[in-house]
Design a protein around this motif. Structure first.
Motif, PDB file in Angstrom:
ATOM      1  N   TRP A 264       0.834  -1.196   0.000  1.00  0.00           N
ATOM      2  CA  TRP A 264       0.000   0.000   0.000  1.00  0.00           C
ATOM      3  C   TRP A 264       0.872   1.251   0.000  1.00  0.00           C
ATOM      4  N   HIS A 265       0.529   2.164  -0.885  1.00  0.00           N
ATOM      5  CA  HIS A 265       1.209   3.454  -0.955  1.00  0.00           C
ATOM      6  C   HIS A 265       0.148   4.543  -1.089  1.00  0.00           C
ATOM      7  N   GLY A 266       0.417   5.679  -0.491  1.00  0.00           N
ATOM      8  CA  GLY A 266      -0.536   6.780  -0.558  1.00  0.00           C
ATOM      9  C   GLY A 266       0.151   8.123  -0.628  1.00  0.00           C
ATOM     10  N   LEU A 267      -0.586   9.131  -1.043  1.00  0.00           N
ATOM     11  CA  LEU A 267      -0.060  10.493  -1.174  1.00  0.00           C
ATOM     12  C   LEU A 267      -1.207  11.466  -0.927  1.00  0.00           C
ATOM     13  N   ALA A 268      -0.941  12.491  -0.113  1.00  0.00           N
ATOM     14  CA  ALA A 268      -1.893  13.580   0.107  1.00  0.00           C
ATOM     15  C   ALA A 268      -1.197  14.899  -0.220  1.00  0.00           C
ATOM     16  N   TYR A 269      -1.899  15.797  -0.886  1.00  0.00           N
ATOM     17  CA  TYR A 269      -1.291  17.055  -1.307  1.00  0.00           C
ATOM     18  C   TYR A 269      -2.325  18.174  -1.249  1.00  0.00           C
ATOM     19  N   THR A 270      -1.828  19.385  -1.086  1.00  0.00           N
ATOM     20  CA  THR A 270      -2.665  20.589  -1.055  1.00  0.00           C
ATOM     21  C   THR A 270      -1.893  21.735  -1.680  1.00  0.00           C
ATOM     22  N   ASN A 271      -2.577  22.491  -2.525  1.00  0.00           N
ATOM     23  CA  ASN A 271      -1.989  23.667  -3.164  1.00  0.00           C
ATOM     24  C   ASN A 271      -2.927  24.848  -2.942  1.00  0.00           C
ATOM     25  N   LEU A 272      -2.436  25.871  -2.275  1.00  0.00           N
ATOM     26  CA  LEU A 272      -3.252  27.033  -1.937  1.00  0.00           C
ATOM     27  C   LEU A 272      -2.665  28.280  -2.590  1.00  0.00           C
ATOM     28  N   ARG A 273      -3.507  29.026  -3.279  1.00  0.00           N
ATOM     29  CA  ARG A 273      -3.110  30.294  -3.881  1.00  0.00           C
ATOM     30  C   ARG A 273      -4.050  31.392  -3.380  1.00  0.00           C
ATOM     31  N   ASN A 274      -3.440  32.543  -3.032  1.00  0.00           N
ATOM     32  CA  ASN A 274      -4.229  33.630  -2.473  1.00  0.00           C
ATOM     33  C   ASN A 274      -3.629  34.953  -2.912  1.00  0.00           C
ATOM     34  N   ASP A 275      -4.492  35.959  -3.109  1.00  0.00           N
ATOM     35  CA  ASP A 275      -4.013  37.257  -3.594  1.00  0.00           C
ATOM     36  C   ASP A 275      -3.306  38.062  -2.512  1.00  0.00           C
ATOM     37  N   ILE A 276      -3.301  37.600  -1.252  1.00  0.00           N
ATOM     38  CA  ILE A 276      -2.687  38.374  -0.176  1.00  0.00           C
ATOM     39  C   ILE A 276      -1.196  38.586  -0.445  1.00  0.00           C
ATOM     40  N   LEU A 277      -0.526  37.561  -0.959  1.00  0.00           N
ATOM     41  CA  LEU A 277       0.910  37.653  -1.217  1.00  0.00           C
ATOM     42  C   LEU A 277       1.229  37.995  -2.664  1.00  0.00           C
ATOM     43  N   ASN A 278       0.227  38.210  -3.479  1.00  0.00           N
ATOM     44  CA  ASN A 278       0.458  38.525  -4.890  1.00  0.00           C
ATOM     45  C   ASN A 278       0.624  40.035  -5.078  1.00  0.00           C
ATOM     46  N   ALA A 279       1.595  40.407  -5.881  1.00  0.00           N
ATOM     47  CA  ALA A 279       1.764  41.823  -6.221  1.00  0.00           C
ATOM     48  C   ALA A 279       0.838  42.192  -7.378  1.00  0.00           C
ATOM     49  N   ASN A 280       0.453  43.446  -7.418  1.00  0.00           N
ATOM     50  CA  ASN A 280      -0.388  43.913  -8.510  1.00  0.00           C
ATOM     51  C   ASN A 280       0.448  44.089  -9.775  1.00  0.00           C
ATOM     52  N   SER A 281      -0.175  43.973 -10.931  1.00  0.00           N
ATOM     53  CA  SER A 281       0.544  44.103 -12.190  1.00  0.00           C
ATOM     54  C   SER A 281       0.805  45.579 -12.499  1.00  0.00           C
ATOM     55  N   TYR A 282       1.789  45.819 -13.356  1.00  0.00           N
ATOM     56  CA  TYR A 282       2.132  47.196 -13.740  1.00  0.00           C
ATOM     57  C   TYR A 282       0.953  47.862 -14.449  1.00  0.00           C
ATOM     58  N   GLN A 283       0.279  47.136 -15.351  1.00  0.00           N
ATOM     59  CA  GLN A 283      -0.841  47.718 -16.080  1.00  0.00           C
ATOM     60  C   GLN A 283      -1.968  48.122 -15.138  1.00  0.00           C
ATOM     61  N   SER A 284      -2.255  47.271 -14.140  1.00  0.00           N
ATOM     62  CA  SER A 284      -3.330  47.613 -13.200  1.00  0.00           C
ATOM     63  C   SER A 284      -2.952  48.800 -12.334  1.00  0.00           C
ATOM     64  N   ASN A 285      -1.696  48.875 -11.906  1.00  0.00           N
ATOM     65  CA  ASN A 285      -1.268  50.021 -11.106  1.00  0.00           C
ATOM     66  C   ASN A 285      -1.345  51.318 -11.895  1.00  0.00           C
ATOM     67  N   SER A 286      -1.003  51.262 -13.182  1.00  0.00           N
ATOM     68  CA  SER A 286      -1.048  52.477 -13.998  1.00  0.00           C
ATOM     69  C   SER A 286      -2.464  52.986 -14.199  1.00  0.00           C
ATOM     70  N   LYS A 287      -3.445  52.097 -14.104  1.00  0.00           N
ATOM     71  CA  LYS A 287      -4.848  52.491 -14.275  1.00  0.00           C
ATOM     72  C   LYS A 287      -5.584  52.570 -12.947  1.00  0.00           C
ATOM     73  N   ALA A 288      -4.834  52.485 -11.848  1.00  0.00           N
ATOM     74  CA  ALA A 288      -5.426  52.571 -10.506  1.00  0.00           C
ATOM     75  C   ALA A 288      -6.448  51.471 -10.272  1.00  0.00           C
ATOM     76  N   ILE A 289      -6.178  50.310 -10.826  1.00  0.00           N
ATOM     77  CA  ILE A 289      -7.058  49.150 -10.626  1.00  0.00           C
ATOM     78  C   ILE A 289      -6.475  48.303  -9.499  1.00  0.00           C
ATOM     79  N   PRO A 290      -7.257  47.966  -8.504  1.00  0.00           N
ATOM     80  CA  PRO A 290      -6.715  47.184  -7.387  1.00  0.00           C
ATOM     81  C   PRO A 290      -6.365  45.751  -7.798  1.00  0.00           C
ATOM     82  N   ARG A 291      -5.670  45.070  -6.917  1.00  0.00           N
ATOM     83  CA  ARG A 291      -5.302  43.675  -7.174  1.00  0.00           C
ATOM     84  C   ARG A 291      -6.541  42.822  -7.427  1.00  0.00           C
ATOM     85  N   THR A 292      -6.392  41.874  -8.324  1.00  0.00           N
ATOM     86  CA  THR A 292      -7.498  40.961  -8.602  1.00  0.00           C
ATOM     87  C   THR A 292      -7.614  39.963  -7.462  1.00  0.00           C
TER      88      THR A 292
END
Length: 406
Positions: A264-292
């Protein structure tokens, strides 16, 4: 909507698109005559399974319908020196033809040494006691083997190590087509995966799971997405397809699901992505659009092992994917308050406006006024895969696979 795919493979079928073959001839090293009733054992270190067969009058041994992976091959016969190869890589729909010449034990004395190892190149390596005598040296040549594939298409195999390490867009093994020679990304179309092989249309493709079609004919892409953790190997064919495939002029992507073994072999995995640690893009900053905003969770598990040791094996993979985000701002034409009030009471339109108020809170004063809105995007996906492998005899196998996704 729940989509299910089931695949049943009968053992009487000898030509499949994923299973491989190991065969060869066992002969006498001195006379070159075939050896009768030589014992040939095939072991899979990955699944801890063992297959055995004996040679007939022609000295031929065969292990058909083998899953791709690494194998260990051992040849024994009373009164003959044994031979073994510990690493044989069998690819998807591939074959290995390897012959063995066994040396009679009574012939070892012709070199007048009692303790001798006879290597495949017929060189003698003498040794004394438990350690090799440093006064003697010998060269080792591996057993010559012929390898290839059971169908004549031009293809490449992606082994499990690459599947686990290379970046896969959307964690989809089919996107690995982009790494193949002659395959380019077609950005002018939104259909299929946008991959073109040998100048063909992106929709000129055939996607397979364990040799069974997995095509979404509406968009020309795969119908079901398989987690990479559930894939054993992956073969991509780009031209010169054999008749058993057909129905395409671009590429064939054939994914093989993993199988269970005697442990018997097993594997458990989790992948979490969140905008808290994401930087805003240059295009959005230039148009004053907040982070997605982005909240994405992908978690799953796999488990495989024996239901009946040396006979019945199972492998199961479960995965849950949840994503929440918003689209980029886009102009929308909105209805005015007088227009909404003028709708007949009890009409479908009036009921829709009552159940779903406008996002801006207050409708504009004129019909068709433009307002920039960001629509919410939500996506949920659940995937379940179960595979059963039944092996009543060395050369007979039954495969049953259930695959569901909603």
């Amino acid at each position: 909507m729940i989509r299910w795919a089931a695949f049943f493979l009968a053992t009487a079928l000898t030509a499949q698109t994923t299973q491989g073959l190991i065969t060869g001839i066992i002969s006498n090293a001195l006379t070159n005559k075939p050896l009768l009733e030589a014992q040939v054992t095939l072991q899979s270190p990955t699944t801890d399974t063992t297959l055995s067969t004996q040679t007939g009058p022609t000295g031929i041994y065969t292990f058909p319908q083998l899953s791709p992976g690494t194998y260990r091959l051992t040849v024994t016969k009373p009164a003959y020196q044994s031979r073994a190869i510990h690493t044989l890589e069998l690819t998807v729909a591939g074959y290995i033809n390897i012959n063995f010449s066994l040396r009679p034990l009574d012939a070892l004395w012709e070199r007048f040494v009692a303790n001798t190892v006879i290597l495949p190149n017929q060189a003698a390596l003498s040794f004394l006691g438990p350690d090799l005598d440093p006064a003697y040296t010998g060269a080792f040549d591996p057993e010559p083997a012929q390898t290839g594939q059971l169908e004549p298409s031009l293809s490449a195999v992606m082994d499990p190590a690459l599947i686990k390490t290379i970046p896969l867009t959307g964690r989809d093994v089919y996107t690995a087509l982009a790494y193949m020679p002659g395959v380019t990304a077609d950005t002018a179309t939104g259909r299929s995966l946008g991959l073109s092989s040998n100048g063909q249309r992106p929709t000129s493709s055939n996607f397979l799971i364990d040799g069974l079609e997995d095509n979404n004919h509406f968009v020309g892409g795969p119908s079901l997405s398989v987690p990479p953790e559930a894939i054993q190997e992956y073969r991509i064919s780009t031209s010169n397809f054999s008749a058993e495939y057909g129905r395409t002029s671009g590429q064939i992507a054939n994914a093989v699901t993993a199988r269970g073994g005697n442990h018997w072999h097993g594997l458990a995995y989790t992948n979490l992505r969140n905008d808290i640690l994401n930087a805003n893009s240059y295009q959005s900053n230039s148009k004053a659009i907040p982070r997605t905003p982005l909240h994405q969770l992908q978690t799953g598990l796999t488990a495989g092992g024996p239901l009946i040791r040396n006979r019945l094996y199972q492998f199961t993979a479960l995965e849950y994917f949840r994503s929440r985000s918003v689209a980029d701002p886009a102009p929308y034409a909105l209805a005015s308050q007088p227009f909404i009030a003028s709708l007949p009471a009890g009409s479908i339109a009036a009921g829709l406006f009552q159940a779903h108020p406008l996002l801006t809170g207050q409708p504009p004063s004129q019909d068709g006024a433009i307002d920039n809105l960001r629509a919410s995007i939500g996506f949920n996906r659940r995937t379940a895969l179960t595979r059963l492998d039944y092996q009543p005899a060395a050369n007979h196998r039954v495969l049953v696979r259930l695959f569901g996704q909603d």
